[in-house]
Design a protein around this motif. Structure first.
Motif, PDB file in Angstrom:
ATOM      1  N   ALA A 515       0.823  -1.209   0.000  1.00 38.32           N
ATOM      2  CA  ALA A 515       0.000   0.000   0.000  1.00 38.32           C
ATOM      3  C   ALA A 515       0.859   1.261   0.000  1.00 38.32           C
ATOM      4  N   LEU A 516       1.902   1.276   0.818  1.00 43.23           N
ATOM      5  CA  LEU A 516       2.781   2.446   0.871  1.00 43.23           C
ATOM      6  C   LEU A 516       3.490   2.643  -0.464  1.00 43.23           C
ATOM      7  N   ASP A 517       3.903   1.538  -1.089  1.00 44.01           N
ATOM      8  CA  ASP A 517       4.519   1.650  -2.403  1.00 44.01           C
ATOM      9  C   ASP A 517       3.513   2.157  -3.427  1.00 44.01           C
ATOM     10  N   GLY A 518       2.265   1.683  -3.328  1.00 41.37           N
ATOM     11  CA  GLY A 518       1.222   2.140  -4.236  1.00 41.37           C
ATOM     12  C   GLY A 518       0.934   3.622  -4.080  1.00 41.37           C
ATOM     13  N   ILE A 519       0.980   4.106  -2.861  1.00 45.41           N
ATOM     14  CA  ILE A 519       0.767   5.534  -2.612  1.00 45.41           C
ATOM     15  C   ILE A 519       1.829   6.356  -3.340  1.00 45.41           C
ATOM     16  N   GLU A 520       3.073   5.883  -3.291  1.00 47.02           N
ATOM     17  CA  GLU A 520       4.165   6.603  -3.950  1.00 47.02           C
ATOM     18  C   GLU A 520       3.987   6.628  -5.466  1.00 47.02           C
ATOM     19  N   ARG A 521       3.356   5.607  -6.012  1.00 46.44           N
ATOM     20  CA  ARG A 521       3.218   5.508  -7.465  1.00 46.44           C
ATOM     21  C   ARG A 521       1.911   6.098  -7.967  1.00 46.44           C
ATOM     22  N   THR A 522       1.173   6.747  -7.075  1.00 53.37           N
ATOM     23  CA  THR A 522      -0.105   7.370  -7.438  1.00 53.37           C
ATOM     24  C   THR A 522       0.052   8.887  -7.470  1.00 53.37           C
ATOM     25  N   ARG A 523      -0.628   9.527  -8.398  1.00 53.16           N
ATOM     26  CA  ARG A 523      -0.650  10.989  -8.458  1.00 53.16           C
ATOM     27  C   ARG A 523      -1.716  11.494  -7.490  1.00 53.16           C
ATOM     28  N   TRP A 524      -1.320  12.362  -6.561  1.00 55.12           N
ATOM     29  CA  TRP A 524      -2.246  12.888  -5.560  1.00 55.12           C
ATOM     30  C   TRP A 524      -2.494  14.372  -5.833  1.00 55.12           C
ATOM     31  N   VAL A 525      -3.771  14.728  -5.914  1.00 55.14           N
ATOM     32  CA  VAL A 525      -4.160  16.100  -6.209  1.00 55.14           C
ATOM     33  C   VAL A 525      -5.086  16.595  -5.098  1.00 55.14           C
ATOM     34  N   PRO A 526      -4.647  17.610  -4.307  1.00 53.74           N
ATOM     35  CA  PRO A 526      -3.343  18.270  -4.367  1.00 53.74           C
ATOM     36  C   PRO A 526      -2.254  17.347  -3.819  1.00 53.74           C
ATOM     37  N   TYR A 667      -6.284   2.800  -8.722  1.00 51.92           N
ATOM     38  CA  TYR A 667      -6.339   4.128  -9.349  1.00 51.92           C
ATOM     39  C   TYR A 667      -4.943   4.617  -9.706  1.00 51.92           C
ATOM     40  N   LYS A 668      -4.914   5.477 -10.736  1.00 52.67           N
ATOM     41  CA  LYS A 668      -3.667   6.114 -11.140  1.00 52.67           C
ATOM     42  C   LYS A 668      -3.524   7.489 -10.491  1.00 52.67           C
ATOM     43  N   ALA A 669      -4.641   8.123 -10.201  1.00 50.25           N
ATOM     44  CA  ALA A 669      -4.615   9.449  -9.575  1.00 50.25           C
ATOM     45  C   ALA A 669      -5.796   9.575  -8.627  1.00 50.25           C
ATOM     46  N   VAL A 670      -5.626  10.400  -7.605  1.00 46.87           N
ATOM     47  CA  VAL A 670      -6.676  10.634  -6.610  1.00 46.87           C
ATOM     48  C   VAL A 670      -6.793  12.140  -6.376  1.00 46.87           C
ATOM     49  N   LEU A 671      -7.996  12.649  -6.513  1.00 47.89           N
ATOM     50  CA  LEU A 671      -8.256  14.069  -6.255  1.00 47.89           C
ATOM     51  C   LEU A 671      -9.093  14.204  -4.990  1.00 47.89           C
ATOM     52  N   THR A 672      -8.685  15.111  -4.128  1.00 46.10           N
ATOM     53  CA  THR A 672      -9.374  15.342  -2.857  1.00 46.10           C
ATOM     54  C   THR A 672      -9.957  16.740  -2.828  1.00 46.10           C
ATOM     55  N   HIS A 673     -11.225  16.850  -2.462  1.00 39.73           N
ATOM     56  CA  HIS A 673     -11.813  18.184  -2.281  1.00 39.73           C
ATOM     57  C   HIS A 673     -12.238  18.365  -0.829  1.00 39.73           C
ATOM     58  N   GLY A 674     -12.466  19.620  -0.466  1.00 40.79           N
ATOM     59  CA  GLY A 674     -12.844  19.939   0.904  1.00 40.79           C
ATOM     60  C   GLY A 674     -14.336  19.793   1.134  1.00 40.79           C
ATOM     61  N   PHE A 675     -14.794  20.307   2.266  1.00 36.76           N
ATOM     62  CA  PHE A 675     -16.197  20.213   2.650  1.00 36.76           C
ATOM     63  C   PHE A 675     -16.933  21.510   2.328  1.00 36.76           C
ATOM     64  N   ALA A 676     -18.231  21.401   2.138  1.00 37.36           N
ATOM     65  CA  ALA A 676     -19.061  22.568   1.900  1.00 37.36           C
ATOM     66  C   ALA A 676     -19.522  23.134   3.247  1.00 37.36           C
ATOM     67  N   LEU A 677     -19.155  24.377   3.514  1.00 32.91           N
ATOM     68  CA  LEU A 677     -19.506  25.062   4.750  1.00 32.91           C
ATOM     69  C   LEU A 677     -20.458  26.210   4.455  1.00 32.91           C
ATOM     70  N   ASP A 678     -21.056  26.777   5.494  1.00 28.23           N
ATOM     71  CA  ASP A 678     -21.911  27.943   5.269  1.00 28.23           C
ATOM     72  C   ASP A 678     -21.043  29.160   4.972  1.00 28.23           C
ATOM     73  N   ASP A 679     -21.692  30.303   4.736  1.00 30.10           N
ATOM     74  CA  ASP A 679     -20.931  31.482   4.313  1.00 30.10           C
ATOM     75  C   ASP A 679     -20.045  32.057   5.418  1.00 30.10           C
ATOM     76  N   LYS A 680     -20.216  31.561   6.656  1.00 27.86           N
ATOM     77  CA  LYS A 680     -19.359  32.001   7.752  1.00 27.86           C
ATOM     78  C   LYS A 680     -18.271  30.976   8.078  1.00 27.86           C
ATOM     79  N   GLY A 681     -18.185  29.939   7.272  1.00 31.11           N
ATOM     80  CA  GLY A 681     -17.163  28.928   7.474  1.00 31.11           C
ATOM     81  C   GLY A 681     -17.519  27.888   8.508  1.00 31.11           C
TER      82      GLY A 681
END
Length: 981
Positions: A515-526, A667-681
């Motif tokens: 798994a650790l080797d696989g992590i190194e061979r994967t493109r992580w975004v960001p 997977y060859k690449a993994v994209l991570t996005h954040g959470f949706a918050l209200d307008d005050k964060g």
């Protein structure tokens, strides 16, 4: 013939104003459903697959949401972002199918069905498991249908006719087959060790199902009398004091742990000689000598400074330095020591003295420097006690789990501590300072302190579904080991895909290493997200894959009653998978197990495992029945895309499952996005009343507004949404829509016959094409990097600044007033056509509905769609060299505009056409600059830009102030030629 000198003539009928039926008012909320219906009618997704057949394939594998309620803003953010990625890859000419899916098993759905039982005062455990599972299946089917419609309304294009569901029979068979691969390769074991357990839900939970909340807990100091101390005999009769925030574990105590290098001092508390870490002894002795022990409020105040030397006030340091007469011991002096349990008079389990064991995990930053060990209820406890039990061989105490606490959180009825067995260990009555456990300890003189107030607040695990506190509880569970490699001998088993597939034969590497080797061979975004999942995998315990529930894929194993080993027979496994394919996972619960085992084995010699699989194993196996089953063995996803919480969830379970069975990530690449918050964060919550409902936004403003908001955000971080944020998005949308409307109007009647070669165009048109080429490069790079905030910002800035505020503004006079066949007007309209074809394509991945509306407004066709188009082919400008420094020209234009503005505010000059300006430099001839600046005249003069009102009269047709206009309202030479050809 028209009299061109008629100053009273209204020339508007001779001006070529833009014509279009494309409305400025979008009306998306009412218009988008019709577009969706047409897409469905023409089968847009299937036709696109046909058109892209044979092209380079791009696979975004959809992480399955749970089918248990209306979609929320997190769903919308995730699905829209996925759709933008898929559409942009399709625009780049790739075959980019999208197969949506749902996670249908597990506690979220089972819990909802149980709620209906609880309302009816029925006991789920008394219902036939197959019947109960049928209700869970029906519940999931209902919400799959609801969510499917809601996701489609977002404009998400995919194979909605054939999505993947983890509860389909074929899916369940493949999930079972994936587990059997682990079993066949020896990467599976059953063991009893502490796991995170929900007493409310009566099941083990994965780390991904846990959330943490700050709560006050009862904290107690308990004295264990030392009865043996071979290295320090004088300690016999003294008390080893432990501190804990889980009083309910004291009844299951089996040992104490000390730090071998920790310094311990002997002090006095309420007439008892107590052994604690040096710093704890210091403040305890100080409190005793000043007569304030055991006042908890004052103690807490002193503790806060006493245990942190750098923060102690001078007066306390002075007083503490006077305490020099305490006896001191090193942790290693406690080797071989034993202490008796405070409740030793109960006999039996409590009668045996508890060994003191060296633990490297023991620290002095909290507590007394001595830790009580309950191997049933702590990972460190379990490992330390197991280590010494193994070394001792036999022991008066098992130093092994004793399973005192049942699945519902209550002590088993025959447990010797006479505590109320009807109370769960998470019940506040049981845990209170005046509750039964503390009371019993106090009565035997072992409770030195107990408190529960704001000072005891700390982070504590809770179930993210029931919101109830969790406990560590030792139960027999099935595990996939992280630090054991697969058996070196390959075992062939029937593949769920047909034929025979060899099992994994990783002779040597452990699952963690793979798994650790696989992590190194994967493109992580960001890229920084790689560190997060790497640290999680690096330190994670063995994977607990079993759950004690009903709704899920069962663990289809037979365990020999005599040896505890599970059966590893490829023919039995083949029969199991045949049964799953025919009847789904339900078949296991209603199976004739003797028939599955065949004549070779006797079912009476085996235990049939009834635990179900962790749903993270289900979803971690989806690559097998989505990617490989649909596209071929060994196919991996180009991209996984989910929220940042999935580093400990789906990203990780998929990684472990695939590495364990295939030796590499799915997977060859993994994209991570954040959470949706209200307008005050803030996190959205019904209790705060700050939930922003995507369905309501769609109903009021349309899905394209939501889609544009997603693209505008820096979604690699948490994102905010609210009325003000959406107002800004709507404004940006209107400006872009207006640019499309202008182009549609300006291209009215345009045909290929009107086109002009780039080499014959004025330099302004060629300059704009160069800008378009730069935009094209920026957008391609942004699409490849999945940086759609860069993408949409570049697109809107180009439309607003380079086109609307510059190019369109300058050339509207040419479009309106030049002769229809004028070379400059034809060149402008040719560039407009190029811009239209490019920009509508660029906008399509984000503004899926609007781009379709724009395309149909110019090229109406029942069967056509903008989404069939590919990335635009722009004119080759590699050899085109511009004479002017257009950056300098535009900078000078801005200075001129700023200089005119005060006169416009004062109404000395109402239009820039009335201005005569002087500039310090002339990057072009005066006539061209006047046209670019939209002024009456430009002259060169040293100094700054100056502005005066022109003396020229205004043309009655084009409204330009020009020297040849004889009088106000008469025609200039150009307009005269146009109206009098």
């Amino acid at each position: 013939m028209t009299d061109a000198t008629d100053t009273k003539r209204d020339w508007r009928d001779t001006v070529f104003l833009p014509k279009t039926d494309f409305p400025m008012k979008a009306g998306l909320a009412s218009k988008e459903p019709g577009i969706l219906e047409r897409w469905e009618r023409i089968g847009i997704y299937d036709r696109l697959r046909e058109q892209r057949a044979g092209r380079e394939r791009f696979l975004l594998h959809d992480g399955p949401p749970y089918a248990n309620g209306d979609i929320h803003m997190g769903h919308a953010l995730n699905k829209i972002l996925k759709d933008i990625v898929v559409r942009s890859q399709s625009l780049l000419g790739k075959d980019a199918p999208y197969v949506p899916g749902w996670d249908c098993h597990g506690l979220p759905i089972e819990w909802k069905v149980e709620e209906q039982y609880r309302k009816k005062k029925l006991n789920k455990d008394e219902v036939d498991p197959v019947a109960f599972r049928a209700e869970c299946r029906a519940y999931a089917e209902k919400w799959v249908a609801v969510q499917r419609e809601q996701f489609e309304r977002l404009g998400v294009m995919g194979d909605w006719e054939d999505p993947y569901l983890t509860m389909r029979f074929e899916s369940e068979a493949i999930i079972a087959g994936e587990l059997l691969k682990f079993a066949e390769s020896g990467q599976l074991y059953r063991g009893a060790k502490p796991v995170m357990w929900s007493p409310v839900e009566k099941t083990a939970l994965a780390e991904a199902e846990v959330e943490y909340e700050n709560i006050p807990s009862t904290q107690i100091d308990v004295a264990f009398e030392i009865v043996e101390a071979p290295n320090a005999p004088e300690l016999v009769g003294a008390h080893a004091v432990i501190w804990t925030t889980t009083p309910w574990t004291i009844p299951v105590n089996q040992a104490l742990a000390y730090g071998p290098e920790v310094e311990y001092w002997l002090t006095e508390v309420e007439g008892k000689q107590v052994l604690v870490a040096a710093e704890h002894a210091l403040y305890t002795e100080f409190l005793r000598r000043v007569g304030k022990f055991p006042s908890h409020d004052e103690e807490a105040e002193i503790v806060a400074t006493a245990v942190r030397p750098s923060q102690r006030p001078d007066w306390l340091n002075t007083k503490l330095s006077e305490i020099t007469d305490l006896k001191k011991y090193k942790g290693s002096d406690l080797a071989g020591a034993k202490a008796r349990h405070p409740m030793h008079k109960l006999g039996g389990f409590y009668a045996t003295p508890r060994p003191l064991l060296p633990g490297d995990f023991v620290t002095t930053d909290a507590g007394t420097g001595l830790v009580h060990m309950a191997p049933d209820h702590g990972e460190d406890d379990f490992l330390l006690c197991k280590q010494y039990a193994d070394e001792l061989g036999t022991s008066e105490l098992p130093l092994r789990p004793v399973f005192a606490v049942e699945g519902d959180g209550r002590y088993r009825e025959n447990w010797p501590w006479p505590v109320d067995k009807s109370l769960s260990v998470i019940n506040k009555k049981l845990l209170a300072p005046d509750g039964p456990i503390c009371t019993d300890l106090k009565e035997v003189g072992a409770l030195l302190s107990a408190r529960n107030d704001e000072s005891t607040r700390h982070s504590y695990p809770h179930s993210w579904r029931s919101k109830a506190p969790l406990i560590y509880r030792c139960t027999p569970q099935w595990f996939i080991p992280m630090d054991k490699g697969a058996d070196p001998v390959a075992v062939d088993v029937p593949s769920p895909f047909g034929g025979e597939l060899p099992m994994s034969t990783h002779n040597g590497p452990t699952l963690r290493e793979l798994a650790l080797d696989g992590i190194e061979r994967t493109r992580w975004v960001p890229e920084r997200s790689k560190n997060r999942i790497r640290s999680m995998v690096d330190g994670r315990p063995d994977w607990v894959i079993s759950r004690q529930r009903a709704w899920g894929v069962p663990i289809p194993l037979y365990v020999r009653k005599k040896t505890g080993e599970y059966l590893r027979d490829k023919w039995v496994n083949a029969a199991i998978l045949d049964a799953f394919r025919e009847g789904g996972a339900d078949a296991w619960f209603a199976a004739d197990h003797q028939k599955i085992l065949g004549d070779k084995y006797d079912i009476d010699e085996f235990e049939v495992v009834t635990d179900i699989l962790d749903v993270w194993f289900d979803s971690g196996s989806t690559h097998a029945f989505v990617l490989e089953a649909r596209y071929g063995e060994g196919v991996r996803a180009d991209l996984y895309l989910e929220g940042s919480d999935q580093h400990r969830g789906w990203f990780q379970s998929s990684l472990l499952e695939s590495c364990g069975t295939r030796g590499e990530p799915p997977y060859k690449a993994v994209l991570t996005h954040g959470f949706a918050l209200d307008d005050k964060g803030r996190k959205m919550s019904k209790s705060l009343g700050n939930v922003v409902d995507p369905l309501k936004i769609i109903q009021e403003s349309g899905a394209d507004i939501l889609r544009m908001w997603v693209a505008q955000t820096d979604y690699f971080e948490d994102v905010r949404i609210g009325k003000q944020v959406l107002a800004g998005t709507s404004d940006a949308y209107r400006k872009l829509r207006n640019s499309f409307r202008y182009m549609l109007g300006g291209l009215d009647g345009f045909t290929d016959a009107e086109k002009v070669d780039v080499k014959d165009m004025p330099e302004l048109e060629r300059y704009v094409l160069h800008l378009l080429g730069d935009l094209d490069t920026t957008l391609r790079e942004a699409a490849e990097k999945y940086e759609f905030d860069v993408y949409i910002r570049a697109l809107t800035d180009f439309a607003n600044e380079d086109l609307s505020a510059f190019f369109f503004d300058i050339r509207k006079d040419c479009l309106y007033c030049d002769a229809k066949d004028d070379a400059k007007r034809r060149a402008y309209r040719t560039v407009l056509d190029t811009l239209f074809h490019a920009l509508v394509r660029y906008a399509a991945p984000v503004l899926a509905f609007t781009a379709e509306e724009v395309w149909q407004a110019r090229f109406p066709s029942e069967d056509g769609s903008v989404h069939f188009l590919e990335w635009p082919q722009l004119p080759d400008l590699s050899h085109d060299r511009l004479d002017a420094d257009w950056a300098a020209v535009r900078s000078l234009r801005e200075r001129v505009t700023e200089a005119i503005e005060p006169y416009r505010r004062e109404k000395t000059i109402r239009s820039s056409n009335e201005a005569a300006v002087t500039v310090p430099e002339l990057p072009m001839d005066e006539v061209t600059l006047a046209e670019l600046f939209i002024v009456a005249s430009v002259a060169k003069r040293d100094g700054d830009v100056t502005v005066t009102r022109t003396d020229y009269d205004k043309c009655g047709r084009c409204w330009r102030h020009l020297p040849e206009v004889a009088e106000e309202g008469a025609l200039c030479d150009r307009c005269s030629e146009v109206v009098n050809p």
